[in-house]
Write a protein that holds these residues in place. Structure first.
Motif, PDB file in Angstrom:
ATOM      1  N   GLN A  38      69.479  26.782  71.525  1.00  0.00           N
ATOM      2  CA  GLN A  38      70.696  27.766  71.876  1.00  0.00           C
ATOM      3  C   GLN A  38      71.365  28.243  70.686  1.00  0.00           C
ATOM      4  OE1 GLN A  38      71.713  28.698  75.040  1.00  0.00           O
ATOM      5  NE2 GLN A  38      69.970  27.913  75.868  1.00  0.00           N
ATOM      6  N   ASN A  39      71.399  27.619  69.544  1.00  0.00           N
ATOM      7  CA  ASN A  39      72.349  27.954  68.697  1.00  0.00           C
ATOM      8  C   ASN A  39      71.864  28.938  67.405  1.00  0.00           C
ATOM      9  OD1 ASN A  39      73.654  25.970  69.961  1.00  0.00           O
ATOM     10  ND2 ASN A  39      74.561  24.726  68.307  1.00  0.00           N
ATOM     11  N   LYS A  40      70.760  29.749  67.519  1.00  0.00           N
ATOM     12  CA  LYS A  40      70.463  30.656  66.676  1.00  0.00           C
ATOM     13  C   LYS A  40      70.374  30.401  65.433  1.00  0.00           C
ATOM     14  CE  LYS A  40      72.774  33.642  70.024  1.00  0.00           C
ATOM     15  NZ  LYS A  40      73.503  34.955  70.122  1.00  0.00           N
ATOM     16  N   THR A  41      69.908  29.004  65.012  1.00  0.00           N
ATOM     17  CA  THR A  41      69.740  28.619  63.527  1.00  0.00           C
ATOM     18  C   THR A  41      68.420  28.660  63.056  1.00  0.00           C
ATOM     19  OG1 THR A  41      69.755  26.377  64.116  1.00  0.00           O
ATOM     20  CG2 THR A  41      71.814  26.874  63.547  1.00  0.00           C
ATOM     21  N   MET A  42      67.412  28.589  64.221  1.00  0.00           N
ATOM     22  CA  MET A  42      65.877  28.750  63.934  1.00  0.00           C
ATOM     23  C   MET A  42      65.407  29.752  65.020  1.00  0.00           C
ATOM     24  SD  MET A  42      64.726  25.049  63.128  1.00  0.00           S
ATOM     25  CE  MET A  42      65.701  23.863  62.033  1.00  0.00           C
ATOM     26  N   SER A  43      64.108  30.083  64.615  1.00  0.00           N
ATOM     27  CA  SER A  43      63.481  30.901  65.499  1.00  0.00           C
ATOM     28  C   SER A  43      62.088  30.757  65.462  1.00  0.00           C
ATOM     29  CB  SER A  43      63.713  32.189  65.245  1.00  0.00           C
ATOM     30  OG  SER A  43      63.206  32.877  64.016  1.00  0.00           O
ATOM     31  N   GLY A  44      61.015  31.236  66.499  1.00  0.00           N
ATOM     32  CA  GLY A  44      59.710  31.180  66.475  1.00  0.00           C
ATOM     33  C   GLY A  44      58.990  29.665  66.353  1.00  0.00           C
ATOM     34  N   LEU A  45      58.070  29.511  65.587  1.00  0.00           N
ATOM     35  CA  LEU A  45      57.177  28.224  65.723  1.00  0.00           C
ATOM     36  C   LEU A  45      58.005  27.150  64.754  1.00  0.00           C
ATOM     37  CD1 LEU A  45      54.516  26.787  65.963  1.00  0.00           C
ATOM     38  CD2 LEU A  45      54.134  27.415  63.718  1.00  0.00           C
ATOM     39  N   LYS A  46      59.251  27.519  64.084  1.00  0.00           N
ATOM     40  CA  LYS A  46      59.911  26.360  63.421  1.00  0.00           C
ATOM     41  C   LYS A  46      60.773  25.793  64.414  1.00  0.00           C
ATOM     42  CE  LYS A  46      62.714  25.824  59.349  1.00  0.00           C
ATOM     43  NZ  LYS A  46      63.564  26.520  58.239  1.00  0.00           N
ATOM     44  N   LYS A  47      61.350  26.840  65.261  1.00  0.00           N
ATOM     45  CA  LYS A  47      62.174  26.058  66.257  1.00  0.00           C
ATOM     46  C   LYS A  47      61.421  25.406  66.973  1.00  0.00           C
ATOM     47  CE  LYS A  47      64.130  28.682  69.324  1.00  0.00           C
ATOM     48  NZ  LYS A  47      65.184  29.602  70.225  1.00  0.00           N
ATOM     49  N   ASP A  48      59.998  25.629  67.619  1.00  0.00           N
ATOM     50  CA  ASP A  48      59.498  24.987  68.688  1.00  0.00           C
ATOM     51  C   ASP A  48      58.906  23.626  67.892  1.00  0.00           C
ATOM     52  OD1 ASP A  48      59.564  27.052  70.381  1.00  0.00           O
ATOM     53  OD2 ASP A  48      57.897  27.903  69.610  1.00  0.00           O
ATOM     54  N   LEU A  49      58.787  23.589  66.635  1.00  0.00           N
ATOM     55  CA  LEU A  49      58.247  22.437  66.050  1.00  0.00           C
ATOM     56  C   LEU A  49      59.618  21.411  65.877  1.00  0.00           C
ATOM     57  CD1 LEU A  49      55.795  23.627  63.372  1.00  0.00           C
ATOM     58  CD2 LEU A  49      55.147  22.468  65.603  1.00  0.00           C
ATOM     59  N   SER A  50      60.728  21.802  65.578  1.00  0.00           N
ATOM     60  CA  SER A  50      61.936  21.180  65.261  1.00  0.00           C
ATOM     61  C   SER A  50      61.997  20.324  66.627  1.00  0.00           C
ATOM     62  CB  SER A  50      62.863  21.766  64.895  1.00  0.00           C
ATOM     63  OG  SER A  50      62.372  22.478  63.693  1.00  0.00           O
ATOM     64  N   GLN A  51      62.241  21.309  67.835  1.00  0.00           N
ATOM     65  CA  GLN A  51      62.633  20.560  68.940  1.00  0.00           C
ATOM     66  C   GLN A  51      61.466  19.543  69.457  1.00  0.00           C
ATOM     67  OE1 GLN A  51      63.348  25.050  71.007  1.00  0.00           O
ATOM     68  NE2 GLN A  51      63.784  23.555  72.351  1.00  0.00           N
ATOM     69  N   ALA A  52      60.362  19.798  69.483  1.00  0.00           N
ATOM     70  CA  ALA A  52      59.407  18.979  69.682  1.00  0.00           C
ATOM     71  C   ALA A  52      59.456  17.399  68.766  1.00  0.00           C
ATOM     72  CB  ALA A  52      57.825  19.299  69.357  1.00  0.00           C
ATOM     73  N   PHE A  53      59.799  17.705  67.285  1.00  0.00           N
ATOM     74  CA  PHE A  53      60.111  16.650  66.489  1.00  0.00           C
ATOM     75  C   PHE A  53      61.039  15.787  67.193  1.00  0.00           C
ATOM     76  CE2 PHE A  53      61.856  14.863  62.563  1.00  0.00           C
ATOM     77  CZ  PHE A  53      61.038  13.826  62.361  1.00  0.00           C
ATOM     78  N   VAL A  54      62.332  16.569  67.366  1.00  0.00           N
ATOM     79  CA  VAL A  54      63.581  15.810  67.496  1.00  0.00           C
ATOM     80  C   VAL A  54      63.196  15.010  68.952  1.00  0.00           C
ATOM     81  CG1 VAL A  54      65.909  16.048  68.246  1.00  0.00           C
ATOM     82  CG2 VAL A  54      65.088  17.247  66.350  1.00  0.00           C
TER      83      VAL A  54
END
Length: 374
Positions: free
Chosen positions: A122-138
């Motif tokens: 939600q917080n618009k600090t990342m986008s695209g694949l980087k955001k998806d990978l970060s969410q999955a990692f966390v």
């Protein structure tokens, strides 16, 4: 008397973070039973205090590559301290904490201050694949860590719904840590020389730019008004936007920093203001939560203007402590401010319900129970 060693750890939070230092550490120190070690971010060496030691494991920009080594530094410090209890406040330290727990045998608490996965979406600090990978990692780190965590602290009531699989957490909202203030009713008879404040973490979804533009829109009607914008700006691009928005504005004082700033500076800003602005975006990662700045505003007797939110209105209407407006509606900003200024605030003096002391006993009971087991 032998004191029980305890660690409170983060990466990006300053060593004197309001929650870790003012709430947790101060409460623990009052018992005289614990030796408290706060681990986190600092640009300088903090001197030791009575029963409190400070350990910096990170001092660079949040995106600096050395952040990847924070877990290793944390792991090393745990072996030096040999704690009986470790309170971790960020997911990225969980793997190191769990490995050290297996070797040292301490109790582990995860202080869940943020829904990190929801924030990333939600917080618009990342986008695209980087955001998806970060969410999955966390999500992977937090779910895999769950069996090794002895207890959870929740900073927000909504986390009881957002994390239904976590059983029997202790709810510890970010209420104001200080003593009850002698608060008198507040009214704005003349409306002149009004001092507004935007403070804390300054990010896009916290509506800082909207708050600045709203203030500019009322300057035509209140030319003697001033706005102080002070806080930590974690995103460099957003820092530049704030600089541009406040440039050549004699009525706006901008004190943004790419590093966390001392909480004492925030409290000083409160003391020098009349009205606190809370223009948060109403998105799923924010709207169900209670901003710590709302607790601070109420506890310090500073009326606030906040983005319309039913739950926030329920809290503020009791005293009353503020008024809901739409910061994006610049066409009617003068009328909204005039309506705000006509009212009287704090007819009812706030009590312990907005103070950390109302939850302190729960916190100390959990700590005592966990340290007795190891």
């Amino acid at each position: 008397m032998h004191q029980i060693p305890i660690v409170i750890a983060s990466v990006l939070k300053p060593l004197k973070d309001p929650r870790a230092y003012y709430r947790f550490a101060f409460s623990l120190r009052e018992t005289n039973k614990y030796n408290i070690n706060i681990i986190g971010f600092s640009l300088k060496k903090e001197p030791e205090e009575e029963n409190i030691k400070f350990h910096s494991i990170f001092s660079k920009n949040r995106n600096d590559f050395s952040r990847a080594l924070a877990g290793a530094r944390f792991f090393k410090r745990l072996f030096q301290i040999k704690p009986k209890l470790v309170i971790v406040t960020t997911f990225e330290l969980l793997p190191a904490a769990i490995l050290a727990k297996w070797m040292l045998g301490f109790a582990l608490v995860y202080d869940l201050q943020e829904n990190h996965v929801l924030n990333l979406s939600q917080n618009k600090t990342m986008s695209g694949l980087k955001k998806d990978l970060s969410q999955a990692f966390v999500s992977l780190v937090e779910s895999c860590s769950n069996p090794f965590i002895d207890h959870y602290f929740f900073a927000e009531k909504v986390y009881l719904k957002e994390f239904p699989k976590i059983k029997s957490p202790t709810l510890l909202p970010n209420k104001y840590y200080g003593p009850v203030q002698d608060i008198k009713p507040v009214s704005f008879a003349s409306g002149k020389n009004l001092r507004f404040l935007l403070s804390g973490t300054l990010t896009e979804v916290y509506g800082i730019l909207e708050g600045i533009e709203w203030f500019k829109s009322v300057l035509a009607y209140y030319p003697q008004a001033t706005l102080a914008v002070i806080g930590h700006v974690p995103m460099q691009g957003y820092y530049q936007k704030l600089c541009e928005a406040t440039a050549d504005q004699r009525s706006i004082q901008f004190e943004g920093s790419e590093n966390p700033i001392p909480y004492s500076a925030i409290l000083k800003a409160y003391a020098e203001t009349d009205i606190v602005l809370l223009p948060y975006h109403q998105i799923p990662s924010i709207s169900p939560k209670i901003p710590s700045k709302m607790y601070e505003s109420i506890a310090l007797g500073k009326p606030c203007l906040y983005q319309a939110n039913t739950e926030w209105e329920d809290i503020c209407s009791v005293y009353p402590a503020g008024k809901a407006i739409d910061f994006r509606d610049l066409t009617h900003s003068q009328r909204h401010l005039n309506d705000f200024l006509k009212a009287t605030y704090f007819d009812l003096e706030p009590g312990d319900e907005v103070l950390w002391k109302s939850d302190e006993a729960k916190f100390l009971e959990v700590v005592a129970r966990l340290t007795e087991k190891v």
